[in-house]
Design a protein around this motif. Sequence first.
Motif, PDB file in Angstrom:
ATOM      1  N   GLU A 221      65.127 106.815 -73.745  1.00 45.22           N
ATOM      2  CA  GLU A 221      66.424 106.592 -73.087  1.00 45.22           C
ATOM      3  C   GLU A 221      66.796 105.113 -73.093  1.00 45.22           C
ATOM      4  OE1 GLU A 221      66.010 110.251 -69.878  1.00 45.22           O
ATOM      5  OE2 GLU A 221      65.774 108.184 -69.203  1.00 45.22           O
ATOM      6  N   ARG A 225      69.981 104.192 -74.873  1.00 41.23           N
ATOM      7  CA  ARG A 225      71.112 104.019 -73.962  1.00 41.23           C
ATOM      8  C   ARG A 225      70.816 102.884 -72.986  1.00 41.23           C
ATOM      9  NH1 ARG A 225      72.776 106.941 -77.277  1.00 41.23           N
ATOM     10  NH2 ARG A 225      73.683 109.028 -77.087  1.00 41.23           N
ATOM     11  N   TYR A 267      77.003 112.179 -78.552  1.00 43.83           N
ATOM     12  CA  TYR A 267      77.223 111.321 -77.395  1.00 43.83           C
ATOM     13  C   TYR A 267      77.700 112.183 -76.237  1.00 43.83           C
ATOM     14  CZ  TYR A 267      78.441 107.332 -74.561  1.00 43.83           C
ATOM     15  OH  TYR A 267      78.482 106.423 -73.555  1.00 43.83           O
ATOM     16  N   GLU A 269      77.215 111.209 -72.784  1.00 46.31           N
ATOM     17  CA  GLU A 269      77.225 110.495 -71.497  1.00 46.31           C
ATOM     18  C   GLU A 269      78.598 110.621 -70.856  1.00 46.31           C
ATOM     19  OE1 GLU A 269      74.185 109.358 -71.042  1.00 46.31           O
ATOM     20  OE2 GLU A 269      73.703 109.801 -73.139  1.00 46.31           O
ATOM     21  N   MET A 352      75.395 100.623 -71.975  1.00 49.24           N
ATOM     22  CA  MET A 352      76.179 101.397 -71.024  1.00 49.24           C
ATOM     23  C   MET A 352      76.886 100.579 -69.943  1.00 49.24           C
ATOM     24  SD  MET A 352      75.906 104.135 -72.520  1.00 49.24           S
ATOM     25  CE  MET A 352      76.869 105.147 -71.399  1.00 49.24           C
TER      26      MET A 352
END
Lengths: 359, 265
Positions: A221, A225, A267, A269, A352
């Motif tokens: 992760e 990200r 993607y 998110e 992010m």
Amino acid sequence: MAISIGLRGLCRRFGDQTALAPLDLDIRAGEFFTLLGSSGSGKSTLLKLIGGFDQPSAGTVSFDGTDVTRLPANRRQCNTVFQDLALFPHMSVEQNVAYGLRVRRESRADCAQKVAEALKLVALEGYQRRAITALSGGQRQRVALARSLVMEPGILLLDEPLTGLDERLRQQMRDEFGRLHRKTGATFVLVTHNQDEAMSLSDRMGIMHHGRLEQVGTPFEILHRPANEFVARFVGLESILTPERVMRDGERLAVMIAGQRFDLADYREAALPGKIALRSDRIRIVADPGGGGLSGLVTALQFRGLHYECSLDLRGAGHVTAIIPSVEMPRTISPGSEVGVILADGALVPVMEQAKETA
Amino acid sequence: MSVGFEKRSIRLVIWALTAIALIVVYLPPIYLVGVSFNPALQPALPAPGEISLKWYGALLGEGRLFAALRESLLIASVVTLVSTVTALIAALAYLELGKLRNSWFLLMILPMFVPGIIQGLALSVLLNRWEVVPFWGTVALGHVLWAMPFSFTVILTSMVSVRRSYLLAAADLGAGWGQRTRQIVLPLILPGLVGSVVFSFLLSFNEFSRSSYLVGRQNTLPLEMFGKMNSGATPTIYALSGLTLIVSILLVGIVMLISARRSRS
């Protein structure tokens, strides 16, 4: 039995200095959790609070749901391997390893047996009578591990135990940690500034910076990200761009860089990234400036043996560094060359953090 | 250390200085031992044929000198115990102190800088005011003030071998304060404790100025010997000096032998 750790609003101030800003964190029983950060990031402070070597300014530490904040170190169900190992110099290997058992008043026979087992676990059978001063760095490391493991702790805290070892030994001991974690099943909390250790060992890791926990997640992760620019840079994503536009296109993310669209698959998110990091090893360059998606100017070129490190100016989109395998490096390229820049699959990593308001 | 690294001339100078230092330090006491075996009344080295234990024999009859020796040994033993234990506690306190460390250190070694004649006088005036009759305890009191700063310094020096992480590790393995002190601190500072014992014993055994103010009816050995010298030296004090020196050298020899044997095993 592995023990879970719960931290609530935990913080530590020294005068008006905040060593650790209030944080909440849950470390699961049996997990290998790594606190990664540079020196002064507060990671060791946090470990001291868990171990009971320091008292928090506010907040609580709980083991398996029981508040242990005010419990002194010698009564906590966890053991620590210290950065300088802290082996007692006036005791033999056996006396060092047996120390905690003796404090617990276990019988001599039990001590001897458990010490033998612990030494076997760290591959130091038969070293009982050796003096600490007669051991090599790696052997001392193993003795320190055995001294903690013999206590069968629910939690093992590792405070940068691999610093000071040479690279080969460090990698060997790193793998040893992983093996011991699987074997003992205890909760391991490792503090380190070495991302290679963190990435190879952790189930989950927390990245610390200036006394704050910047991101908690699996190594995957965090690599794919990163929560913000700091985290991205810390895990080696040094080339960070601010895209002209970022938009969602179904399950894809579309990113505009230097007027061109690049897509990122899968993607899902909720938020859109404010920045994009480019993985240096996924950037390729070609001699023809029009031959790739982007064009750029080579500003510096450094030979690193197996690869070249190539600094590129992407014409207003920003500066990036590409890692080019030596065998793939076009001969004609030198600093000042105009080149085509190709972004291979996986080159784009969304960072992010939200885009800052610009006037 | 590399042997033969320095120039030959520099090495010669170093050896010469060493030889001179050894002669200056050891010649007078050795001469004294020699004198003690001379049966004549005048202090001089005995002729080879004249070596005699006459004064050593006479020593047995010197009741006052032996009483003084016994008094000095008693005082020195008490001082050694009190000064080492107090200094150890003070050094453990130093370990726990943070910012106050330096003030604590200065406070502890301050008595070292008070001249003995003043310290002795001050104590004797005060004890007199409190109507304490001087006895061996009052002398020991003065000696403790003299010896403790030295004990403290010696023990503190050995405390550097106690890393803070050792104590953290011991606590981590379940040891409380008492266990940490007994099992980690004390063994590590043992050389300092031995040093403190030797230092405080000798400082007390030798002490003159404080003793002269605080002494009761029984003289300590230095006072008695000084008195004897003033009232015309009898050669028995040479015998006593010789005896003390020989016993000390034997003791040091035995200690060195034991530690050499221990480090070999």
